[in-house]
Design a protein around this motif. Structure first.
Motif, PDB file in Angstrom:
ATOM      1  N   ILE A 185       0.843  -1.203   0.000  1.00 46.67           N
ATOM      2  CA  ILE A 185       0.000   0.000   0.000  1.00 46.67           C
ATOM      3  C   ILE A 185       0.873   1.246   0.000  1.00 46.67           C
ATOM      4  CG2 ILE A 185      -1.550   1.368   1.458  1.00 46.67           C
ATOM      5  CD1 ILE A 185      -2.949  -1.279   2.180  1.00 46.67           C
ATOM      6  N   GLN A 186       1.938   1.243   0.806  1.00 48.47           N
ATOM      7  CA  GLN A 186       2.836   2.397   0.836  1.00 48.47           C
ATOM      8  C   GLN A 186       3.495   2.620  -0.521  1.00 48.47           C
ATOM      9  OE1 GLN A 186       5.513   1.576   4.063  1.00 48.47           O
ATOM     10  NE2 GLN A 186       4.034   2.177   5.630  1.00 48.47           N
ATOM     11  N   LYS A 187       3.902   1.535  -1.188  1.00 50.16           N
ATOM     12  CA  LYS A 187       4.509   1.676  -2.514  1.00 50.16           C
ATOM     13  C   LYS A 187       3.502   2.239  -3.510  1.00 50.16           C
ATOM     14  CE  LYS A 187       7.893  -2.057  -2.091  1.00 50.16           C
ATOM     15  NZ  LYS A 187       8.278  -3.401  -2.569  1.00 50.16           N
ATOM     16  N   GLU A 188       2.274   1.731  -3.467  1.00 49.63           N
ATOM     17  CA  GLU A 188       1.251   2.194  -4.399  1.00 49.63           C
ATOM     18  C   GLU A 188       0.869   3.652  -4.125  1.00 49.63           C
ATOM     19  OE1 GLU A 188       0.218   0.702  -7.090  1.00 49.63           O
ATOM     20  OE2 GLU A 188       1.417  -1.083  -6.657  1.00 49.63           O
ATOM     21  N   GLU A 189       0.849   4.059  -2.857  1.00 43.50           N
ATOM     22  CA  GLU A 189       0.557   5.452  -2.536  1.00 43.50           C
ATOM     23  C   GLU A 189       1.662   6.369  -3.056  1.00 43.50           C
ATOM     24  OE1 GLU A 189      -0.050   5.337   1.692  1.00 43.50           O
ATOM     25  OE2 GLU A 189      -2.209   4.987   1.477  1.00 43.50           O
ATOM     26  N   LYS A 190       2.915   5.934  -2.933  1.00 45.98           N
ATOM     27  CA  LYS A 190       4.032   6.722  -3.482  1.00 45.98           C
ATOM     28  C   LYS A 190       3.917   6.807  -4.990  1.00 45.98           C
ATOM     29  CE  LYS A 190       9.038   6.977  -3.870  1.00 45.98           C
ATOM     30  NZ  LYS A 190       8.970   7.341  -5.257  1.00 45.98           N
ATOM     31  N   ASN A 191       3.581   5.694  -5.630  1.00 44.73           N
ATOM     32  CA  ASN A 191       3.403   5.684  -7.076  1.00 44.73           C
ATOM     33  C   ASN A 191       2.274   6.635  -7.483  1.00 44.73           C
ATOM     34  OD1 ASN A 191       3.720   4.929  -9.744  1.00 44.73           O
ATOM     35  ND2 ASN A 191       2.412   3.143  -9.553  1.00 44.73           N
ATOM     36  N   ALA A 192       1.185   6.632  -6.731  1.00 48.95           N
ATOM     37  CA  ALA A 192       0.060   7.525  -7.033  1.00 48.95           C
ATOM     38  C   ALA A 192       0.474   8.985  -6.882  1.00 48.95           C
ATOM     39  CB  ALA A 192      -1.120   7.213  -6.115  1.00 48.95           C
ATOM     40  N   ARG A 193       1.252   9.305  -5.841  1.00 41.38           N
ATOM     41  CA  ARG A 193       1.738  10.677  -5.656  1.00 41.38           C
ATOM     42  C   ARG A 193       2.624  11.099  -6.825  1.00 41.38           C
ATOM     43  NH1 ARG A 193       2.437   8.924  -0.307  1.00 41.38           N
ATOM     44  NH2 ARG A 193       4.672   8.652  -0.699  1.00 41.38           N
ATOM     45  N   ASP A 194       3.519  10.183  -7.255  1.00 43.84           N
ATOM     46  CA  ASP A 194       4.401  10.492  -8.384  1.00 43.84           C
ATOM     47  C   ASP A 194       3.600  10.733  -9.658  1.00 43.84           C
ATOM     48  OD1 ASP A 194       6.527  10.192  -6.661  1.00 43.84           O
ATOM     49  OD2 ASP A 194       7.081   8.185  -7.368  1.00 43.84           O
ATOM     50  N   LEU A 195       2.595   9.888  -9.883  1.00 47.02           N
ATOM     51  CA  LEU A 195       1.770  10.058 -11.081  1.00 47.02           C
ATOM     52  C   LEU A 195       0.971  11.357 -11.037  1.00 47.02           C
ATOM     53  CD1 LEU A 195       0.495   6.408 -11.633  1.00 47.02           C
ATOM     54  CD2 LEU A 195       2.140   7.675 -13.026  1.00 47.02           C
ATOM     55  N   LYS A 196       0.452  11.700  -9.858  1.00 45.70           N
ATOM     56  CA  LYS A 196      -0.281  12.969  -9.737  1.00 45.70           C
ATOM     57  C   LYS A 196       0.642  14.148  -9.994  1.00 45.70           C
ATOM     58  CE  LYS A 196      -3.971  11.536  -6.634  1.00 45.70           C
ATOM     59  NZ  LYS A 196      -4.573  11.662  -5.310  1.00 45.70           N
ATOM     60  N   ALA A 197       1.880  14.058  -9.502  1.00 44.50           N
ATOM     61  CA  ALA A 197       2.847  15.140  -9.743  1.00 44.50           C
ATOM     62  C   ALA A 197       3.164  15.241 -11.230  1.00 44.50           C
ATOM     63  CB  ALA A 197       4.120  14.893  -8.938  1.00 44.50           C
ATOM     64  N   SER A 198       3.282  14.108 -11.903  1.00 48.71           N
ATOM     65  CA  SER A 198       3.535  14.126 -13.344  1.00 48.71           C
ATOM     66  C   SER A 198       2.363  14.728 -14.099  1.00 48.71           C
ATOM     67  CB  SER A 198       3.787  12.705 -13.854  1.00 48.71           C
ATOM     68  OG  SER A 198       4.942  12.168 -13.286  1.00 48.71           O
ATOM     69  N   ILE A 199       1.157  14.375 -13.705  1.00 45.13           N
ATOM     70  CA  ILE A 199      -0.037  14.924 -14.355  1.00 45.13           C
ATOM     71  C   ILE A 199      -0.099  16.431 -14.158  1.00 45.13           C
ATOM     72  CG2 ILE A 199      -2.554  14.990 -14.232  1.00 45.13           C
ATOM     73  CD1 ILE A 199      -2.432  11.951 -13.650  1.00 45.13           C
ATOM     74  N   GLU A 200       0.150  16.879 -12.947  1.00 45.96           N
ATOM     75  CA  GLU A 200       0.125  18.324 -12.674  1.00 45.96           C
ATOM     76  C   GLU A 200       1.206  19.054 -13.472  1.00 45.96           C
ATOM     77  OE1 GLU A 200      -2.127  20.189 -11.010  1.00 45.96           O
ATOM     78  OE2 GLU A 200      -3.230  18.301 -10.949  1.00 45.96           O
ATOM     79  N   ALA A 201       2.368  18.440 -13.593  1.00 46.70           N
ATOM     80  CA  ALA A 201       3.437  19.069 -14.370  1.00 46.70           C
ATOM     81  C   ALA A 201       3.039  19.161 -15.839  1.00 46.70           C
ATOM     82  CB  ALA A 201       4.735  18.272 -14.220  1.00 46.70           C
ATOM     83  N   LEU A 202       2.394  18.122 -16.360  1.00 46.58           N
ATOM     84  CA  LEU A 202       1.968  18.159 -17.760  1.00 46.58           C
ATOM     85  C   LEU A 202       0.843  19.173 -17.985  1.00 46.58           C
ATOM     86  CD1 LEU A 202       2.049  14.370 -18.650  1.00 46.58           C
ATOM     87  CD2 LEU A 202       3.485  16.166 -19.605  1.00 46.58           C
ATOM     88  N   ARG A 203       0.013  19.379 -16.997  1.00 49.97           N
ATOM     89  CA  ARG A 203      -1.091  20.323 -17.131  1.00 49.97           C
ATOM     90  C   ARG A 203      -0.628  21.775 -17.055  1.00 49.97           C
ATOM     91  NH1 ARG A 203      -5.914  17.803 -13.380  1.00 49.97           N
ATOM     92  NH2 ARG A 203      -6.492  16.137 -14.820  1.00 49.97           N
ATOM     93  N   HIS A 204       0.352  22.044 -16.204  1.00 52.34           N
ATOM     94  CA  HIS A 204       0.669  23.435 -15.886  1.00 52.34           C
ATOM     95  C   HIS A 204       2.070  23.887 -16.282  1.00 52.34           C
ATOM     96  CE1 HIS A 204      -3.086  23.535 -13.716  1.00 52.34           C
ATOM     97  NE2 HIS A 204      -2.712  22.498 -12.992  1.00 52.34           N
ATOM     98  N   ASP A 205       2.927  22.998 -16.732  1.00 55.14           N
ATOM     99  CA  ASP A 205       4.299  23.379 -17.051  1.00 55.14           C
ATOM    100  C   ASP A 205       4.573  23.137 -18.536  1.00 55.14           C
ATOM    101  OD1 ASP A 205       6.932  24.121 -16.943  1.00 55.14           O
ATOM    102  OD2 ASP A 205       7.615  22.349 -15.854  1.00 55.14           O
ATOM    103  N   PRO A 206       4.641  24.185 -19.338  1.00 52.41           N
ATOM    104  CA  PRO A 206       4.872  24.005 -20.774  1.00 52.41           C
ATOM    105  C   PRO A 206       6.249  23.404 -21.088  1.00 52.41           C
ATOM    106  CG  PRO A 206       4.468  26.331 -20.243  1.00 52.41           C
ATOM    107  CD  PRO A 206       4.410  25.565 -18.976  1.00 52.41           C
ATOM    108  N   LYS A 207       7.227  23.646 -20.239  1.00 51.66           N
ATOM    109  CA  LYS A 207       8.562  23.084 -20.487  1.00 51.66           C
ATOM    110  C   LYS A 207       8.539  21.562 -20.367  1.00 51.66           C
ATOM    111  CE  LYS A 207      11.241  27.124 -19.271  1.00 51.66           C
ATOM    112  NZ  LYS A 207      12.326  27.667 -18.475  1.00 51.66           N
ATOM    113  N   THR A 208       7.733  21.058 -19.463  1.00 49.76           N
ATOM    114  CA  THR A 208       7.621  19.611 -19.317  1.00 49.76           C
ATOM    115  C   THR A 208       6.986  19.005 -20.555  1.00 49.76           C
ATOM    116  OG1 THR A 208       7.379  19.831 -16.919  1.00 49.76           O
ATOM    117  CG2 THR A 208       6.686  17.758 -17.881  1.00 49.76           C
ATOM    118  N   VAL A 209       5.948  19.635 -21.070  1.00 50.23           N
ATOM    119  CA  VAL A 209       5.294  19.151 -22.280  1.00 50.23           C
ATOM    120  C   VAL A 209       6.271  19.176 -23.445  1.00 50.23           C
ATOM    121  CG1 VAL A 209       3.412  19.573 -23.902  1.00 50.23           C
ATOM    122  CG2 VAL A 209       3.019  19.872 -21.455  1.00 50.23           C
ATOM    123  N   GLU A 210       7.040  20.257 -23.561  1.00 52.97           N
ATOM    124  CA  GLU A 210       8.016  20.365 -24.641  1.00 52.97           C
ATOM    125  C   GLU A 210       9.081  19.284 -24.532  1.00 52.97           C
ATOM    126  OE1 GLU A 210      11.400  23.471 -26.291  1.00 52.97           O
ATOM    127  OE2 GLU A 210       9.852  24.200 -24.917  1.00 52.97           O
TER     128      GLU A 210
END
Length: 107
Positions: free
Chosen positions: A52-77
């Motif tokens: 569960i702890q590993k999956e929660e960390k994975n979920a946090r990482d994925l949410k951070a990646s999603i937020e970066a793709l939504r709001h950071d144009p440099k990440t998309v580029e």
């Protein structure tokens, strides 16, 4: 007056002790599988907690990646350049291919 009953008193005590030992063994035999099942379930709970702890960390990482793709144009580029091979107008893309060990060229 003291009556000597001989071996019968000793046999009675031996029977009582053996009966108590048999009762104790019966109780241990009855509860031992439950104790083992409890230990196995505790190990399962511990393993699942780690998962569960590993999956929660994975979920946090994925949410951070999603937020970066939504709001950071440099990440998309950066992802467009790395994954899709896109380039800005006027840029030249150079791709390096790795050769396998069996196909190496010798001089």
């Amino acid at each position: 007056m003291k009556v000597d009953v001989g071996i019968w008193s000793k046999l009675t005590w031996a029977a009582i002790v053996l009966g108590l030992a048999a009762g104790l063994m019966l109780v241990v035999g009855w509860y031992l599988p439950l104790i083992r099942q409890n230990e196995r379930m505790r190990k399962d709970i511990l393993a699942l907690s780690v998962q569960i702890q590993k999956e929660e960390k994975n979920a946090r990482d994925l949410k951070a990646s999603i937020e970066a793709l939504r709001h950071d144009p440099k990440t998309v580029e950066r992802l467009a350049r790395e994954k899709l091979g896109y380039a800005k107008p006027g840029e030249t893309v150079i791709r390096f291919e790795q050769t396998s060990a069996g196909n190496s060229v010798s001089n």
